[in-house]
Design a protein around this motif. Structure first.
Motif, PDB file in Angstrom:
ATOM      1  N   GLN A  39       0.796   6.828  -5.079  1.00  0.00           N
ATOM      2  CA  GLN A  39       1.586   5.985  -4.189  1.00  0.00           C
ATOM      3  C   GLN A  39       0.687   5.174  -3.267  1.00  0.00           C
ATOM      4  OE1 GLN A  39       4.757   9.323  -3.200  1.00  0.00           O
ATOM      5  NE2 GLN A  39       5.627   7.315  -2.800  1.00  0.00           N
ATOM      6  N   LYS A  40       1.249   4.077  -2.761  1.00  0.00           N
ATOM      7  CA  LYS A  40       0.501   3.185  -1.893  1.00  0.00           C
ATOM      8  C   LYS A  40       0.696   3.583  -0.427  1.00  0.00           C
ATOM      9  CE  LYS A  40       1.140  -0.685  -5.095  1.00  0.00           C
ATOM     10  NZ  LYS A  40       1.708  -2.051  -5.272  1.00  0.00           N
ATOM     11  N   LEU A  42       0.774   2.158   3.700  1.00  0.00           N
ATOM     12  CA  LEU A  42       0.824   1.103   4.701  1.00  0.00           C
ATOM     13  C   LEU A  42       0.386   1.734   6.020  1.00  0.00           C
ATOM     14  CD1 LEU A  42       1.544  -1.802   5.565  1.00  0.00           C
ATOM     15  CD2 LEU A  42       3.842  -0.966   6.099  1.00  0.00           C
ATOM     16  N   GLU A  67      -4.399   3.280  -2.855  1.00  0.00           N
ATOM     17  CA  GLU A  67      -4.133   1.844  -2.923  1.00  0.00           C
ATOM     18  C   GLU A  67      -3.340   1.409  -1.689  1.00  0.00           C
ATOM     19  OE1 GLU A  67      -2.031  -1.491  -5.867  1.00  0.00           O
ATOM     20  OE2 GLU A  67      -2.162   0.627  -6.492  1.00  0.00           O
ATOM     21  N   PHE A  68      -3.702   0.271  -1.115  1.00  0.00           N
ATOM     22  CA  PHE A  68      -3.039  -0.252   0.070  1.00  0.00           C
ATOM     23  C   PHE A  68      -1.943  -1.230  -0.345  1.00  0.00           C
ATOM     24  CE2 PHE A  68      -6.833   1.498   1.691  1.00  0.00           C
ATOM     25  CZ  PHE A  68      -6.673   1.733   3.058  1.00  0.00           C
ATOM     26  N   ALA A  69      -0.747  -1.057   0.235  1.00  0.00           N
ATOM     27  CA  ALA A  69       0.341  -1.994  -0.038  1.00  0.00           C
ATOM     28  C   ALA A  69       0.055  -3.346   0.603  1.00  0.00           C
ATOM     29  CB  ALA A  69       1.662  -1.443   0.490  1.00  0.00           C
ATOM     30  N   ASP A  70      -0.658  -3.332   1.731  1.00  0.00           N
ATOM     31  CA  ASP A  70      -0.988  -4.551   2.459  1.00  0.00           C
ATOM     32  C   ASP A  70      -2.046  -4.184   3.492  1.00  0.00           C
ATOM     33  OD1 ASP A  70      -0.987  -7.137   3.470  1.00  0.00           O
ATOM     34  OD2 ASP A  70       1.197  -7.268   3.615  1.00  0.00           O
ATOM     35  N   TYR A  98       8.071  -2.937   0.360  1.00  0.00           N
ATOM     36  CA  TYR A  98       6.977  -2.232  -0.307  1.00  0.00           C
ATOM     37  C   TYR A  98       7.494  -0.951  -0.958  1.00  0.00           C
ATOM     38  CZ  TYR A  98       4.027  -5.329   2.486  1.00  0.00           C
ATOM     39  OH  TYR A  98       3.440  -6.433   3.067  1.00  0.00           O
ATOM     40  N   GLU A  99       7.794  -1.025  -2.219  1.00  0.00           N
ATOM     41  CA  GLU A  99       8.295   0.147  -2.934  1.00  0.00           C
ATOM     42  C   GLU A  99       7.143   1.103  -3.236  1.00  0.00           C
ATOM     43  OE1 GLU A  99      10.423  -1.147  -6.352  1.00  0.00           O
ATOM     44  OE2 GLU A  99      11.906  -2.294  -5.201  1.00  0.00           O
ATOM     45  N   ASN A 100       7.475   2.363  -3.398  1.00  0.00           N
ATOM     46  CA  ASN A 100       6.477   3.380  -3.728  1.00  0.00           C
ATOM     47  C   ASN A 100       5.364   3.417  -2.678  1.00  0.00           C
ATOM     48  OD1 ASN A 100       5.671   5.466  -5.503  1.00  0.00           O
ATOM     49  ND2 ASN A 100       4.131   4.140  -6.439  1.00  0.00           N
ATOM     50  N   THR A 101       5.748   3.193  -1.392  1.00  0.00           N
ATOM     51  CA  THR A 101       4.774   3.098  -0.304  1.00  0.00           C
ATOM     52  C   THR A 101       5.149   4.051   0.825  1.00  0.00           C
ATOM     53  OG1 THR A 101       4.214   0.807  -0.803  1.00  0.00           O
ATOM     54  CG2 THR A 101       3.787   1.549   1.436  1.00  0.00           C
TER      55      THR A 101
END
Length: 455
Positions: A39-40, A42, A67-70, A98-101
């Motif tokens: 999952q990402k 934030l 992993e970064f969503a943003d 932001y799905e899966n975040t």
């Protein structure tokens, strides 16, 4: 992680892991990867909290392959970030696309509560990296959020993961540590309130949950001078006590283990919006600390009573009807508070036979109640001194609460919650006004302590 925290995590309903200790901010990435593989993230902070530990946390996430969503979302640092519902909406709508975040918030009580409620409203979990030993609610359910000019606790899940680094808390602005000390000290009279409730057959104590809060409590509070000096071990003990309090609330699915009459003073002022427009806003723990002194002063007067003072006829004669109670509540409280308070105040009224039975039970149990509660409590003066030494407010003038309003808060505090406390037994006995009058008389505690410099 301490053995206490590890034990408490076994019965936490929502928090899955806590990393507590020295140099642990770099463990935020591995924690996230372990709880949310694939999952990402934030990252959410304000300018102050990001400056404190943000780079370390972001680097740890990258090193863990998260992993970064943003880019991190950073609230302004000035004016002080406020736990208002508008900020919850802002974060929730930023999160929504932001799905899966999962949010990882970096901050103290305010950012934790904003992330907690925003995530809860989207049905998502979250992680918090603590930056100050400022509250007991880091790992409790519910967020204290202001909406329409007053603050209440709104339901939402606790964090799934928490990182609490001791050195980071030592370096936090001291006003945040002082408010955390004020929040924690109320667990002392809150414990006496629970003992009273148990002995009167109202709400039994869960011994396991009791131990989570009360076990480490006095060690967490016992050296206020060391807390004031931001000593490593003192701050570690304060933070541990705060974590245990939140975990106890999870285990009990209630705030009863951590909140009694002293908190109800704070709740009144919060729901009235007092200090919310200050810069920085008046903190929860500062209000709770003053409420703790008030609660302990009430307890001292109650414990001076004897079985001869418990008169069922007087109790029955003094009890107001439902209609009179409702009128009194509505006359005293602002409309946004009164509606719910009417339900609680009327709901606590007893039929005559029930009231007589309660007074009789109090007489029967008085030696045990008196002994247990005297052992549990400290004096109001000792709480005053501990808060003063820790650099936390201990007097209503320090909160800009005038004398008449402070006295009136004693009455309001009994009205706003269904939880049974020392305020309620005095109300049941028809002795509430007698005790408050005595406290504010020339020879009473508040008569002798009318100003903050009184000793």
């Amino acid at each position: 992680m301490s053995e206490l925290i590890e034990k408490a995590l076994q019965t936490a309903t929502e928090t899955k892991d806590i990393i507590f200790g020295d140099d642990v901010n770099k463990e935020a990435g591995p924690l996230f990867a372990r709880l949310y593989p694939g999952q990402k993230v934030l990252v959410v902070a304000d300018e102050n909290t990001y400056d404190a530990v943000g780079d370390t946390v972001v680097e740890s996430l990258r090193n863990a392959g998260v992993e970064f969503a943003d880019e991190p979302y950073i609230f302004p640092g000035k004016p002080t970030l406020y736990a208002g519902y508008d900020n919850v909406i802002k974060l929730r709508e930023i999160m929504r696309p932001y799905e899966n975040t999962i949010v990882l918030s970096i901050g103290g009580g305010t950012l934790n509560d904003i992330a907690k409620l925003a995530s809860g409203e989207l049905g998502r979990e979250y992680i918090n990296v603590c930056t100050a030993a400022s509250v007991d609610g880091f790992c409790s359910f519910g967020a204290s959020i202001s909406k329409d000019g007053f603050k209440i606790t709104r339901n939402c899940p606790a964090p799934a993961g928490l990182v609490m680094d001791i050195e980071t808390m030592m370096k936090a602005p001291y006003r945040l540590t002082a408010t955390g000390y004020g929040d924690l000290i109320e667990k002392i009279p809150a414990g006496a309130d629970w003992i009273l409730s148990e002995e009167l057959g109202i709400e039994p104590i869960d011994e396991y949950v009791w131990g989570l809060v009360q076990g480490p409590l006095m060690e967490s509070l016992g050296d206020p001078q060391a807390v004031r000096e931001c000593d490593h071990d003192a701050i570690a003990k304060l933070g541990e006590g705060q974590l245990m309090s939140g975990l106890a609330m999870q285990a009990h699915q209630s705030s009863r283990p951590a909140s009694g009459a002293g908190h109800q003073f704070s709740h009144v002022w919060e729901m009235e919006g007092h200090g919310l427009d200050w810069e920085p806003p008046l903190s929860h723990g500062n209000k709770v600390g003053v409420g703790t002194v008030a609660s302990l002063a009430i307890w001292e007067e109650f414990l001076k009573l004897t079985e001869e003072d418990f008169d069922a006829d007087r109790a029955v004669a003094a009890q107001k009807s439902a209609e009179e109670t409702e009128a009194e509540v509505r006359a005293l409280l602002i409309p946004t508070i009164a509606e719910e308070a009417v339900k609680h105040s009327v709901g606590k009224l007893l039929a005559e036979d029930e009231l007589r039975a309660r007074v009789d039970l109090l007489k029967e149990k008085w030696p045990v109640i008196k002994a247990r509660c005297e052992e549990q409590n400290i004096s109001a003066q000792q709480a005053w001194d501990m808060l003063k030494t820790a650099g936390a407010p201990y007097h209503p003038e320090m909160l800009k609460i005038d004398w008449d309003r402070f006295r009136e808060t004693h009455v309001k505090a009994q009205m706003i919650r269904p939880r049974y406390t020392v305020l309620d037994i005095l109300k049941d006995l028809g002795l509430f006004d007698v005790v408050i009058d005595k406290l504010f008389s020339e020879e009473g505690f508040w008569g002798r302590h009318r100003h903050p410099d009184a000793e």
